[in-house]
Design a protein around this motif. Structure first.
Motif, PDB file in Angstrom:
ATOM      1  N   LEU A 206       0.834  -1.211   0.000  1.00 45.52           N
ATOM      2  CA  LEU A 206       0.000   0.000   0.000  1.00 45.52           C
ATOM      3  C   LEU A 206       0.868   1.261   0.000  1.00 45.52           C
ATOM      4  O   LEU A 206       0.533   2.267  -0.622  1.00 45.52           O
ATOM      5  CB  LEU A 206      -0.931   0.005   1.224  1.00 45.52           C
ATOM      6  N   THR A 207       2.005   1.190   0.705  1.00 45.44           N
ATOM      7  CA  THR A 207       2.947   2.312   0.731  1.00 45.44           C
ATOM      8  C   THR A 207       3.524   2.536  -0.661  1.00 45.44           C
ATOM      9  O   THR A 207       3.598   3.667  -1.152  1.00 45.44           O
ATOM     10  CB  THR A 207       4.090   2.026   1.733  1.00 45.44           C
ATOM     11  N   HIS A 208       3.900   1.444  -1.309  1.00 49.57           N
ATOM     12  CA  HIS A 208       4.431   1.518  -2.665  1.00 49.57           C
ATOM     13  C   HIS A 208       3.414   2.166  -3.607  1.00 49.57           C
ATOM     14  O   HIS A 208       3.733   3.058  -4.392  1.00 49.57           O
ATOM     15  CB  HIS A 208       4.784   0.110  -3.147  1.00 49.57           C
ATOM     16  N   PHE A 209       2.176   1.768  -3.490  1.00 55.64           N
ATOM     17  CA  PHE A 209       1.101   2.306  -4.332  1.00 55.64           C
ATOM     18  C   PHE A 209       0.911   3.793  -4.053  1.00 55.64           C
ATOM     19  O   PHE A 209       0.754   4.611  -4.958  1.00 55.64           O
ATOM     20  CB  PHE A 209      -0.203   1.551  -4.070  1.00 55.64           C
ATOM     21  N   ARG A 210       0.960   4.123  -2.788  1.00 53.33           N
ATOM     22  CA  ARG A 210       0.743   5.500  -2.389  1.00 53.33           C
ATOM     23  C   ARG A 210       1.836   6.419  -2.947  1.00 53.33           C
ATOM     24  O   ARG A 210       1.555   7.505  -3.447  1.00 53.33           O
ATOM     25  CB  ARG A 210       0.757   5.561  -0.859  1.00 53.33           C
ATOM     26  N   VAL A 211       3.085   5.937  -2.879  1.00 50.61           N
ATOM     27  CA  VAL A 211       4.212   6.775  -3.312  1.00 50.61           C
ATOM     28  C   VAL A 211       4.317   6.842  -4.836  1.00 50.61           C
ATOM     29  O   VAL A 211       4.527   7.909  -5.405  1.00 50.61           O
ATOM     30  CB  VAL A 211       5.542   6.271  -2.691  1.00 50.61           C
ATOM     31  N   THR A 212       4.145   5.681  -5.484  1.00 47.56           N
ATOM     32  CA  THR A 212       4.398   5.637  -6.934  1.00 47.56           C
ATOM     33  C   THR A 212       3.124   5.738  -7.770  1.00 47.56           C
ATOM     34  O   THR A 212       3.190   6.000  -8.962  1.00 47.56           O
ATOM     35  CB  THR A 212       5.069   4.301  -7.320  1.00 47.56           C
ATOM     36  N   LYS A 214       1.510   3.261  -8.545  1.00 42.29           N
ATOM     37  CA  LYS A 214       1.389   1.975  -9.266  1.00 42.29           C
ATOM     38  C   LYS A 214       1.159   0.837  -8.281  1.00 42.29           C
ATOM     39  O   LYS A 214       1.884   0.705  -7.302  1.00 42.29           O
ATOM     40  CB  LYS A 214       2.671   1.695 -10.064  1.00 42.29           C
ATOM     41  N   ALA A 215       0.154   0.010  -8.584  1.00 46.78           N
ATOM     42  CA  ALA A 215      -0.068  -1.181  -7.773  1.00 46.78           C
ATOM     43  C   ALA A 215       1.080  -2.143  -8.017  1.00 46.78           C
ATOM     44  O   ALA A 215       1.666  -2.151  -9.101  1.00 46.78           O
ATOM     45  CB  ALA A 215      -1.389  -1.828  -8.143  1.00 46.78           C
ATOM     46  N   VAL A 216       1.424  -2.923  -7.002  1.00 49.31           N
ATOM     47  CA  VAL A 216       2.471  -3.925  -7.174  1.00 49.31           C
ATOM     48  C   VAL A 216       1.854  -5.068  -7.965  1.00 49.31           C
ATOM     49  O   VAL A 216       0.988  -5.772  -7.464  1.00 49.31           O
ATOM     50  CB  VAL A 216       2.985  -4.423  -5.808  1.00 49.31           C
ATOM     51  N   THR A 217       2.271  -5.204  -9.229  1.00 54.03           N
ATOM     52  CA  THR A 217       1.605  -6.184 -10.095  1.00 54.03           C
ATOM     53  C   THR A 217       2.184  -7.578  -9.952  1.00 54.03           C
ATOM     54  O   THR A 217       1.469  -8.559  -9.970  1.00 54.03           O
ATOM     55  CB  THR A 217       1.685  -5.764 -11.571  1.00 54.03           C
ATOM     56  N   GLU A 218       3.509  -7.632  -9.796  1.00 53.56           N
ATOM     57  CA  GLU A 218       4.164  -8.936  -9.711  1.00 53.56           C
ATOM     58  C   GLU A 218       3.598  -9.710  -8.507  1.00 53.56           C
ATOM     59  O   GLU A 218       3.672  -9.237  -7.378  1.00 53.56           O
ATOM     60  CB  GLU A 218       5.673  -8.719  -9.537  1.00 53.56           C
TER      61      GLU A 218
END
Lengths: 236, 236
Positions: A206-212, A214-218
């Motif tokens: 969720l942090t990754h999505f918030r910052v970038t 982009k949802a983590v697809t892998e």
């Protein structure tokens, strides 16, 4: 992105503070639960169980604040991601605190039974989970997407240690059936720690999505093999 | 509340359809997992595990749809509750499907080991959880706050049956230590069903909030005593 309306930033900041506070509480609950397990401290375990309500009221604050910001500010883009993310992250942290409180609850039972050897490995597993919780909160508050994503490898390590511990406990029970009751509680506590790692990884994503944005697809490769223990895992 | 903008209603409807579809999938996953356990059908269990991805993509749809509605329509009041509630409910349903898939995964191991007697009680517990899932989805789709709230009593019943089953499995393992491995998996599956009841109750509370605008304030009395089994529960 700076805003014209200053009070908006204050409200978003308040949301982040709410998360930070919740995270701090959950982290401290888990650390105390490990201490209570290790030192067989029932008084401490009781305190942990009672302070779970504090985390819940923190979550209620984050939820109310979220609804307020959505209703009054109608955020878009980055800010909308922040607000929706906060709501989900609060839910994940609440579960972490819950699982720590359940470990404390089970430690009360364990303290009334003779000590069992796999406790040392259990506490080690718990410390790995605790380190993940600390790390993901730092990544969230530092808006650090890379650091957040690195959590996935640590979750893999946690799963491996969990599976090994599961086997260890199973063997221990079979060798001495008088340990079945305490060992069963150890297994459930171990499972709690493994789940805490999953929730920390969810916060990381969720942090990754918030910052970038982009949802983590892998797809995360889930290698907790404990569900297969006692038989050969299927090949697909 | 009727809207001027008609496409708005269509979007909210789409969100509700997404939840309905997710709920239907989760319910069917759980029903199949119970069949796979009861009839020791590994082929069916494998199918359940593979179809978990479908639920996940359903959840992704609900999430995207939520963000879209929030960004484009900036809903307030009732509609904001519906939208935020949908996001949370989707998360709860995803967990229900996950727990059903994990039960299926463990059934693959059980099929490679000799049958154990407590399986019958386990399947009964699972059917209680399944009935709760059905009931809460009906309450959600029928916007029925009263019906949703009645779920809490059923969760109490589920917890009681779970605690009794936990004791039954424990006794069984102690009487015949050769059953430790399969019984351990039975315990974890039982825990999955107990958690499914909790998630169904969370959906019930979110449904109540959505319909009435009021959070359920009365604390749920959690009487799952299994965490205390093997010792006297603390008095506070």
């Amino acid at each position: 992105m700076p805003h014209i309306v200053k009070s908006y930033d204050i409200e978003l900041g308040r949301l982040e503070d709410g998360i930070a506070r919740m995270g701090g509480l959950a982290e401290s609950q888990l650390a105390s639960a490990l201490d209570a397990l290790e030192s067989r401290d029932s008084e401490l375990a009781g305190r942990i169980m009672r302070s779970d309500a504090e985390v819940d009221s923190c979550e209620a604050f984050v939820n109310e604040q979220t609804i307020k910001v959505l209703a009054l500010r109608a955020p878009v883009a980055d800010d909308l991601r922040t607000v929706v993310g906060a709501l989900k992250i609060a839910g994940e942290i609440e579960r972490i605190a819950d699982l720590a409180a359940n470990a404390a609850k089970r430690s009360l039972v364990l303290n009334q039974l003779p000590p069992v050897a796999p406790m040392r490995s259990l506490v080690r597993l718990g410390r790995l989970a605790l380190a993940m919780v600390k790390e993901v909160l730092d990544a969230y508050l530092g808006h650090d997407a890379e650091r957040a994503l690195a959590l996935r490898d640590r979750d893999q390590e946690l799963d491996d240690v969990y599976s090994a511990l599961f086997r260890e406990i199973l063997t221990y029970m079979m060798e001495d059936p008088r340990t079945i009751t305490p060992c069963t509680h150890l297994m459930f506590i171990a499972k709690n720690f493994e789940r805490i790692g999953d929730h920390a990884t969810n916060v990381a994503e969720l942090t990754h999505f918030r910052v970038t944005g982009k949802a983590v697809t892998e797809q995360r490769t889930k290698k907790d093999v404990s569900s297969f223990i006692g038989a050969e895992p299927p090949t697909d």
